[in-house]
Enzyme design. Structure first.
Site, PDB file in Angstrom:
ATOM      1  N   SER A 555       0.838  -1.194   0.000  1.00 28.71           N
ATOM      2  CA  SER A 555       0.000   0.000   0.000  1.00 28.71           C
ATOM      3  C   SER A 555       0.874   1.246   0.000  1.00 28.71           C
ATOM      4  O   SER A 555       2.026   1.222   0.462  1.00 28.71           O
ATOM      5  CB  SER A 555      -0.904   0.017   1.242  1.00 28.71           C
ATOM      6  OG  SER A 555      -1.549   1.265   1.390  1.00 28.71           O
ATOM      7  N   TYR A 568      -2.986  -0.745  10.442  1.00 29.01           N
ATOM      8  CA  TYR A 568      -2.968  -1.052   9.001  1.00 29.01           C
ATOM      9  C   TYR A 568      -1.642  -0.642   8.376  1.00 29.01           C
ATOM     10  O   TYR A 568      -0.980  -1.424   7.679  1.00 29.01           O
ATOM     11  CB  TYR A 568      -4.134  -0.347   8.313  1.00 29.01           C
ATOM     12  CG  TYR A 568      -4.170  -0.513   6.812  1.00 29.01           C
ATOM     13  CD1 TYR A 568      -4.699  -1.669   6.236  1.00 29.01           C
ATOM     14  CD2 TYR A 568      -3.683   0.477   5.960  1.00 29.01           C
ATOM     15  CE1 TYR A 568      -4.730  -1.827   4.867  1.00 29.01           C
ATOM     16  CE2 TYR A 568      -3.714   0.328   4.585  1.00 29.01           C
ATOM     17  CZ  TYR A 568      -4.233  -0.826   4.043  1.00 29.01           C
ATOM     18  OH  TYR A 568      -4.270  -0.981   2.682  1.00 29.01           O
TER      19      TYR A 568
END
Length: 678
Positions: A555, A568
């Site tokens: 990501s 996350y």
């Protein structure tokens, strides 16, 4: 509009081809003679409709027929230059074609055109080939069928065989068909129904005779220690051996595998005669063209350890390659095509089963089906007589036939990922599903792995049948579950080449609201999950010795510090560094490890739909429905990122163009300057 004669032929072909006792996949051909209107003269014209080259009877459609003018077809008899030049006649068939389109005429066209019967079937039933490959096949033919079926000695398919059968039919008006030595059967009739009935009568009469008169143990007794392992044990052993066996079978070129542990295979491998019969090879041309002239058979009992079996398979593979090279050298001429590879296409493991190989899953599966046909043929022949296949010299004439080579050269160029086996986690939706879809479209076999088995199977079904994709359950945070999913992959496709660590979830919370449970869940699924998948897959990749790819869907957050997503972003950073670490460690095995950093993939995303989208929208003060555009507006390109963009990156990273790239992270975020890699 399909001519009524052609329509009747297609219906008959589909019925015959739908039953494996009649013929194997893509085996045999059927024909019908009739009249149609000549579009030029308006007069009736006699035509031959015949299944074209490469088609399958069970799925035959009008476009799979070759249509020829009978007058021109029969005129070829007057210009036939003799058996030494009979291959030239195949090109002449093109000058007999009628109309536009249709399939290319096959080598068997002469058999159908020259035999004086309105309807002709040429089939490869196990029962018929059992008679055809018996040492005393001619005597058995007379004993079983009387004068209704005539014996035809082995002759390679071609124009001369068509002339031979035409002559035999003319000399035996009472006959309804013939047994082709070493090959199969041909039957005929005045009507389509007659031809079909006669074909079935030959097949069923042969089968009934074998059942009534054959010996109880045609393969001899059972070899002690070679009996089938219990199902769970043999599947575990098959999965343990699969990477090594596939690597050996892919020495010359990458192959996809198929595993078979049917009773027919296991019983054969346990029998005394199995080694000797396997060494004789197959006989019917359709069989050995797909299975090679003979298989590689392991000569160790099932009680041997995995390590012992692997070591012996490696030794036998060296011997097999030398033997095949000797076979090629013994029969090749200056005009023969180059050797097409010396690896086995069928590998037999007593107690465990059979691995069959091909350029794609369908080809591998069909090769296995053909070897089961061969086992059935050997059983029938041995129960009545002695199995006696055609000679290696005759096999070579067909395997390296110029016409067969031309057929291979006409095949379409393979897609970039053909022959590759991909395992994609979290692939039932969103980015994972887009990746699976793209890889399948590029020719890969795909395993859709997801926590939800039902959704995984549904997503796989959308990609095609099980020759293209399968769905498996995979809780990536559970080591045993991951290993089971990898084992399913090895049993389904024979190996693994490409792993995409995509499974994930996201908990959008600030530090003080993030619980220890949140932290553990986030890291278990993505950091630990990626580690477990990579570890299980790497073992198989290393054993195969074929290289491979591992892709991490990381990501932008792995390098960008944003608010309210400590768990996350931290786990994404963990994944990002796993890429670098594994690139270094696995590089010596030819395995490339790369990462992709998407951002703002809202549409179709399971993560965003599960609450992450609402949280991020609240964080940024926008409506959830506008979140995708919000992400796009803050990028350099001002374009929204969708799952297919990430799939494109996976395709490029795992394709041939970046074969020297490893340890790389590719941003797929429309340009977020703060996330530029440094």
């Amino acid at each position: 509009m399909t001519n009524s004669t052609a329509a009747e032929l297609i219906a008959r072909s589909n019925r015959l081809g739908a039953d494996p006792k009649n013929t194997n996949y893509a085996g045999g051909n059927t024909s019908a003679k009739g009249t149609d209107t000549d579009p030029v003269t308006g007069e009736p014209i006699e035509l031959l409709w015949v299944k074209g080259s490469g088609g399958d009877l069970g799925t035959l459609k009008p476009e799979g027929l070759a249509v020829l003018r009978l007058d021109r077809m029969r005129a070829l008899v007057d210009v036939y230059p003799g058996v030494e030049r009979e291959d030239e006649m195949v090109a002449a068939f093109d000058y007999c074609l009628h109309g536009k389109g249709g399939a290319a005429p096959s080598i068997d066209t002469a058999m159908h055109g020259l035999v004086d019967a309105a309807h002709v079937d040429h089939l490869h039933p196990d029962s018929g080939i059992a008679i055809a490959t018996s040492a005393d096949g001619e005597e058995l033919t007379a004993k079983i069928f009387g004068d209704k079926v005539v014996w035809v000695p082995w002759r390679r398919p071609g124009f001369q065989l068509g002339l031979d059968i035409a002559e035999i039919k003319a000399a035996n008006p009472q006959a309804i068909g013939c047994i082709l030595g070493g090959h199969g059967i041909t039957a005929w009739g005045d009507t389509s129904a007659d031809a079909e009935a006669n074909s079935l009568w030959v097949i069923e009469t042969a089968a009934a005779y074998i059942a009534a008169n054959g010996t109880a143990d045609p393969f001899g007794g059972v070899r002690a220690g070679f009996e089938a392992l219990p199902e769970a044990e043999r599947h575990a052993r098959a999965a343990a051996l699969a990477p090594t066996v596939r690597g050996l079978a892919s020495t010359d070129k990458p192959m996809v595998g198929h595993y078979t542990d049917s009773d027919a295979v296991l019983d054969f491998l346990a029998a005394d005669k199995a080694p000797a019969l396997a060494a004789l090879g197959t006989s019917c041309p359709d069989h050995f063209l797909r299975t090679k002239v003979k298989p590689l058979i392991l000569d160790l009992p099932a009680s041997a350890t995995v390590e012992e079996q692997i070591a012996r398979l490696q030794e036998l593979h060296v011997e097999y390659r030398a033997d095949y090279q000797a076979y090629y050298d013994a029969h090749a001429t200056s005009e023969s095509p180059a050797i097409r590879g010396a690896d086995p296409l069928i590998v037999l493991i007593p107690g465990v089963g059979m691995f069959s190989y091909g350029a794609n899953k369908q080809t591998a599966r069909v090769a296995g089906e053909f070897y089961v046909n061969a086992i059935n043929v050997m059983r029938g022949a041995e129960s009545l007589s002695t199995y006696t296949p055609i000679s290696d010299a005759e096999k070579f004439r067909i395997e390296y036939w110029a016409l067969e080579e031309a057929k291979l050269q006409r095949m379409p160029k393979p897609k970039t990922h053909q022959g590759r086996i991909a395992f994609v986690t979290g692939a039932a939706s969103g980015i994972g599903k887009a990746i699976a879809t793209r890889l399948a479209a590029e020719g890969a076999c795909v395993v859709v792995a997801d926590l939800d088995l039902e959704k995984a199977q549904a997503a796989a079904a959308e990609l095609g049948g099980t020759d293209v994709a399968i769905g498996v359950a995979a809780n990536v945070a559970d080591a045993a579950g991951v290993q089971a999913a990898i084992d399913q992959t090895l049993l389904a496709f024979g190996g693994i080449d490409l792993v995409v660590n995509n499974a994930g979830l996201s908990l959008s919370k600030p530090l003080l609201e993030t619980t220890e449970k949140d932290w553990d869940l986030q890291h278990d699924v993505m950091a630990k999950g990626s580690f477990l998948v990579s570890k299980a897959a790497a073992k198989a990749l290393i054993e195969q010795k074929l290289g491979g790819d591992v892709i991490y869907i990381s990501s932008k957050n792995s390098v960008f510090a944003g608010p309210n997503n400590i768990a996350y972003s931290a786990t994404k950073a963990d994944q990002a560094h796993q890429v670098r670490l594994l690139a270094v460690e696995l590089g010596e095995h030819g395995v490339r490890v790369n990462g992709i950093n998407p951002d703002g993939v809202v549409r179709g995303s399971g993560i965003f739909a599960a609450g992450w989208g609402a949280n991020r929208a609240a964080t940024y003060g926008v409506e959830e429905k506008d979140l995708g555009q919000f992400y796009a507006n803050r990028t350099i390109l001002k374009r929204e990122v969708v799952p297919e963009n990430v799939a494109d990156a996976v395709y490029v990273l795992t394709g041939p163009e970046l074969s020297r790239t490893t340890g790389l992270h590719i941003p797929v975020d429309s340009g977020v300057a703060a996330a530029f890699l440094r």
